[in-house]
Write an enzyme that holds these catalytic residues in place. Structure first.
Site, PDB file in Angstrom:
ATOM      1  CG  HIS A 114       1.794  10.464  -1.078  1.00  0.00           C
ATOM      2  ND1 HIS A 114       1.639   9.884  -2.316  1.00  0.00           N
ATOM      3  CD2 HIS A 114       2.304  11.699  -1.319  1.00  0.00           C
ATOM      4  CE1 HIS A 114       2.058  10.701  -3.247  1.00  0.00           C
ATOM      5  NE2 HIS A 114       2.455  11.811  -2.679  1.00  0.00           N
ATOM      6  CG  ASP A 143      -0.060   7.541  -7.024  1.00  0.00           C
ATOM      7  OD1 ASP A 143       0.629   7.302  -6.017  1.00  0.00           O
ATOM      8  OD2 ASP A 143      -0.186   6.736  -7.974  1.00  0.00           O
TER       9      ASP A 143
END
Length: 440
Positions: free
Chosen positions: A412, A416
């Site tokens: 992450h 995204d």
């Protein structure tokens, strides 16, 4: 017709109410004695409520999620006869809880006094009304009832949980004696097993304890442990899963294998890798390596696919280099070569490094969904899951389809959620329309 009101019994945990977690009947349903009515959840267990009478359900207490107070009506059943009948005070009975191997104290309503069958099937009346009560077995220490055989005419009454447990233990419930008209409980079954323990009874398929052993974490196992720990410690993982209809893909794969000649047999993996290579140019953030110490992400132009492979020494990840330049048959050949070298422990350092994205598959084990751990310093890993056949709607028709969940775990810090979901949708287009895999 009479109405029997089944009231929620005291489950014996000092609680004042329980939650309805499942209904097994609805208004208008015909129920038989001992049929499951509802599952009620307390703080400790989920307890099955069974009907003490046969009849038709005319009222239920509420919807799933509602709370019902102890002693409040749970179900109203219309039975043969006249008048209103309420369930008597319930006597605690040991039932199996929702978790296997755990027993919780729950209440089952006892049959109304004066009911039941005596010898020869004649109605049994209470003592003091011209009948002698059926003798109770002499109690054992701790309040247990002495196990012995039923009479020829005694019905065997037991809850589904007790029957299932007795079946697993290969115990004939007719060999367990309880007061006439009462149900066999888990405690009675336990007493029977203890009573017969000294007479050669052994539960079938009993597991035997193994000796403790200490195994040093060394070699490949240590490397895997260190890599996985570093990956989970340093990478904030997230996983996205979507369902893909691979009916057409599997049909095409079967046709290709039927005409493969001397070429290797195709599995799903080379077809998936072709789809990955077709889609990754539009999602360069996924085909990348992240040097978190330098704070640099390298988005690679070529696709070097890591292939998680289980070996006797542990999990190994050989790399299919320049996968974008190989066709489906070349990929199948390279996959077989690398898997064989991995299992023979003959991989070179060059074949074990430099991956840009990894695929991990459990093959026929599959599973519904996986949350794979990223092969650091890569930033994404893809996990195809087991293919299952299920009915699906196609327009107004219901057809048989082959469906597969596809998982992707991403770093992450670099990827995204929108990008991961969009990439899986792009993969889905190719896998659900497999002719695109071979189109220019």
């Amino acid at each position: 017709m009479a109405r029997f009101t089944f009231k929620l019994p005291d489950i014996g945990e000092g609680i004042s109410e329980a939650e309805i977690v499942a209904w097994h009947v609805a208004v208008g349903d015909r129920v038989e004695e001992d049929q499951s009515l509802a599952d009620m959840m307390t703080d400790k267990a989920t307890v099955e409520m069974e009907s003490p009478v046969a009849g038709v359900v005319v009222e239920i207490a509420g919807a799933v999620g509602d709370q019902v107070s102890i002693g409040a009506p749970l179900v109203v059943i219309e039975t043969e006869g006249e008048g209103e009948v309420a369930s008597p005070a319930a006597e605690p009975e040991t039932l199996e809880a929702e978790n296997p191997g755990v027993e919780e104290v729950a209440a089952k309503p006892s049959p109304p006094r004066g009911e039941g069958l005596g010898e020869g099937g004649e109605p049994r009346r209470e003592a003091g009304l011209g009948e002698t009560p059926a003798p109770h077995p002499s109690p054992l220490p701790g309040g247990e009832r002495e196990p012995a055989s039923h009479t020829a005419h005694s019905p065997v009454l037991a809850s589904p949980a007790v029957r299932a447990r007795a079946k697993d233990l290969n115990v004939d419930l007719a060999a367990i004696r309880v007061p006439e008209g009462e149900r066999i409980r888990h405690a009675d079954l336990d007493a029977y097993l203890r009573y017969n323990a000294g007479q050669g009874y052994h539960a079938p398929h009993a597991a035997r304890a193994r000796e403790d052993e200490q195994v040093r974490v060394i070699g490949m196992r240590r490397r895997i442990a260190e890599n996985m720990a570093a990956s989970k410690r340093n990478i904030p993982h997230f996983t996205y899963v979507d369902e893909i209809d691979v009916t057409a893909l599997e049909d095409m794969r079967a046709d290709l294998n039927a005409h493969r000649g001397e070429r290797p047999k195709l599995t799903l993996l080379p077809l998936l890798i072709v789809a990955m290579c077709r889609t990754l140019p539009d999602f360069p953030m996924l085909n990348a390596r992240y040097d978190d110490e330098a704070g640099v992400v390298t988005r690679t132009g070529r696709v070097h696919v890591g292939m998680a492979t289980q070996t006797d020494a542990g999990l190994t990840v050989p790399v299919i280099r320049d996968a974008q330049d190989r066709n489906v048959w070349q990929l199948a050949t390279e996959i077989a070569r690398l898997a064989g070298a991995a299992r023979a422990n003959k991989l070179t350092p060059q074949e074990l490094g430099g991956g840009t994205i990894t695929v991990t598959s459990l093959g026929p084990l599959g599973g519904i969904a996986t949350t794979p751990v990223i092969n650091r310093p890569e930033v994404a890993i893809i996990g195809p899951n087991k293919i299952v056949e299920r009915p699906v709607f196609r327009g107004d028709d219901i057809v048989r389809a082959k469906l597969m969940n596809l998982s992707i775990s991403c770093d992450h810090r670099v990827v995204d959620g929108w990008d991961a979901a969009s990439y899986v949708q792009a993969l889905k287009t190719y896998l659900e329309t497999p002719v695109l895999l071979f189109a220019d």
